[in-house]
Design an enzyme around this catalytic site. Structure first.
Site, PDB file in Angstrom:
ATOM      1  N   THR A   1       0.865  -1.187   0.000  1.00 14.33           N
ATOM      2  CA  THR A   1       0.000   0.000   0.000  1.00 14.33           C
ATOM      3  C   THR A   1       0.899   1.234   0.000  1.00 14.33           C
ATOM      4  O   THR A   1       2.013   1.191   0.499  1.00 14.33           O
ATOM      5  CB  THR A   1      -0.842  -0.051   1.291  1.00 14.33           C
ATOM      6  OG1 THR A   1      -1.736  -1.134   1.193  1.00 14.33           O
ATOM      7  CG2 THR A   1      -1.594   1.236   1.554  1.00 14.33           C
TER       8      THR A   1
ATOM      9  N   ARG B   1     -14.420  -6.598  -1.036  1.00 15.42           N
ATOM     10  CA  ARG B   1     -13.738  -6.374   0.251  1.00 15.42           C
ATOM     11  C   ARG B   1     -13.117  -4.966   0.274  1.00 15.42           C
ATOM     12  O   ARG B   1     -12.475  -4.550  -0.674  1.00 15.42           O
ATOM     13  CB  ARG B   1     -12.659  -7.436   0.455  1.00 15.42           C
ATOM     14  CG  ARG B   1     -11.819  -7.266   1.742  1.00 15.42           C
ATOM     15  CD  ARG B   1     -10.568  -6.446   1.513  1.00 15.42           C
ATOM     16  NE  ARG B   1      -9.655  -6.453   2.661  1.00 15.42           N
ATOM     17  CZ  ARG B   1      -8.597  -5.659   2.772  1.00 15.42           C
ATOM     18  NH1 ARG B   1      -8.309  -4.807   1.821  1.00 15.42           N
ATOM     19  NH2 ARG B   1      -7.820  -5.722   3.818  1.00 15.42           N
TER      20      ARG B   1
ATOM     21  N   HIS C   1      -2.262  -4.853   7.689  1.00 15.62           N
ATOM     22  CA  HIS C   1      -3.443  -5.710   7.631  1.00 15.62           C
ATOM     23  C   HIS C   1      -4.712  -4.889   7.840  1.00 15.62           C
ATOM     24  O   HIS C   1      -5.025  -4.449   8.961  1.00 15.62           O
ATOM     25  CB  HIS C   1      -3.319  -6.808   8.692  1.00 15.62           C
ATOM     26  CG  HIS C   1      -4.435  -7.781   8.643  1.00 15.62           C
ATOM     27  ND1 HIS C   1      -5.343  -7.946   9.666  1.00 15.62           N
ATOM     28  CD2 HIS C   1      -4.828  -8.625   7.660  1.00 15.62           C
ATOM     29  CE1 HIS C   1      -6.235  -8.864   9.325  1.00 15.62           C
ATOM     30  NE2 HIS C   1      -5.933  -9.303   8.120  1.00 15.62           N
TER      31      HIS C   1
HETATM   32  N1  GLY Z   1      -2.442  -4.956   3.223  1.00 13.84           N
HETATM   33  C1  GLY Z   1      -1.086  -4.771   3.076  1.00 13.84           C
HETATM   34  C2  GLY Z   1      -0.513  -3.399   2.997  1.00 13.84           C
HETATM   35  O1  GLY Z   1      -1.155  -2.475   3.355  1.00 13.84           O
HETATM   36  O2  GLY Z   1       0.605  -3.234   2.602  1.00 13.84           O
HETATM   37  N1  GLY Z   2      -3.857  -1.783   4.259  1.00 16.04           N
HETATM   38  C1  GLY Z   2      -4.450  -2.019   3.029  1.00 16.04           C
HETATM   39  C2  GLY Z   2      -5.465  -3.062   3.015  1.00 16.04           C
HETATM   40  O1  GLY Z   2      -5.474  -3.945   3.851  1.00 16.04           O
HETATM   41  O2  GLY Z   2      -6.292  -3.018   2.146  1.00 16.04           O
END
Ligand code: GLY
Ligand code: GLY
Length: 312
Positions: A171, A199, A224
């Site tokens: 991200t 989602r 996460h």
């Molecule tokens: N979900 C993983 C990230 O935010 O990098």
């Molecule tokens: N932090 C990014 C995600 O989990 O979508």
């Protein structure tokens, strides 16, 4: 005041082969975004520009290069917040848009709403003449391979898991203070590899993935998404600063508490209203960079940083 811009390119168990590209990507984004601040531009413009550059970077999990959902499609989330007014805009589960952060800014500026999702966000994109790309334009070979691995090995594979992570690319986000002392924050993501269609993670949620308030500070998170949402990480860091913690202490404390309570990982970049910097992660790596004056400071391994002096 001396402007500051911080960016991140995602926290996680980043593979060694990706380290150089990830560091290069955040350095380029911070240098280009800072040019806006040097010219007297606003924090809002600088965070949008830095995130747009990272959305174009295929090594990042945002825009082109986003991870895929279980249908093999890119579905992205993004948000932006203006610390002067607390105005905010966000989009969730959008497809075929090169720059979700710019769509989020238009939601903030051109609608009475904060968050538009799915088909409604797409209709709005058309209305504001944002190009809708051909389906599949944002899909990369790396993202397809990562989804294939996810399908082969099964299970809910968080991209930032401590086990071998398929498709971890990060991200992206930015926080800034401009020369007038105004703050802004922005975050953009493709979410997590193999996610269910529809989602939505933390990145488009004000207080989860993004927050900016001129009276306290600004934050962008990575990690996460389900855990970050439950822990309201961005807003929790802001509240900790309001109670007197400096941005580094506030970032480290909230991330450690989230990690302890929910057993999942995250990272965040934080700036205070006086331009102090906080950079934290519970993972072994997060690519980040910031610029303040002629100093470019960057890193990827937890606890390590490098400094370059830039010529004006
Ligand atoms: N979900 C993983 C990230 O935010 O990098
Ligand atoms: N932090 C990014 C995600 O989990 O979508």
């Amino acid at each position: 005041m001396e402007p500051v811009l911080i960016v991140h390119g995602g926290a996680g168990n980043i593979r060694d082969s990706r380290v150089l590209n990830k560091v290069e990507g955040v350095k380029i984004a911070v240098i280009r975004g800072y040019e806006i601040l040097n010219r007297g531009g606003s924090a809002l413009e600088a965070v949008e520009e830095a995130v747009r550059i990272l959305e174009d970077d295929e090594c990042m999990n945002a825009g082109k290069g986003s991870v895929l959902n279980s249908d093999g499609e890119v579905e992205m989330d993004a948000s932006i917040m203006d610390g002067r007014t607390l105005d905010a805009g966000a989009v969730a589960a959008v497809k075929d848009i090169a720059h979700p952060v710019t769509l989020a800014r238009l939601v903030m500026e051109d609608t009475p709403h904060v968050l538009l999702a799915g088909p409604g966000a797409r209709r709005f994109a058309r209305k504001v003449n944002m190009p809708i790309l051909a389906p599949g334009s944002l899909v990369t070979k790396d993202a397809e391979d990562a989804l294939e691995n996810f399908r082969t090995y099964g299970g809910i594979q968080c991209e930032i898991g401590e086990i071998e992570n398929f498709g971890e690319v990060g991200t992206v986000g930015a926080v800034a203070m401009d020369s007038r002392g105004h703050l802004a924050a922005a975050t953009s993501t493709g979410g997590i590899n193999g996610k269910m269609p529809g989602r939505v993670g933390d990145s488009p949620l004000i207080g989860g993935g993004t927050f900016a308030d001129d009276e306290i500070g600004a934050v962008s998170t990575t990690g996460h998404g389900e855990s970050i949402q439950k822990f309201c990480v961005a807003h929790s860091i802001i509240k900790s600063m309001e109670k007197g913690l400096d941005p580094q202490e506030a970032t480290d404390t909230v991330l450690a508490k989230m990690n302890e309570r929910l057993k999942n990982t995250a990272g965040a970049i934080t700036i205070s209203k006086t331009g102090e910097v906080g950079i934290g992660m519970t993972t072994k790596r997060m690519s980040w960079a910031y610029r303040k004056g002629d100093k470019l400071i960057f890193g990827i391994n937890k606890g390590c940083q490098q400094t370059e002096i830039l010529e004006e």
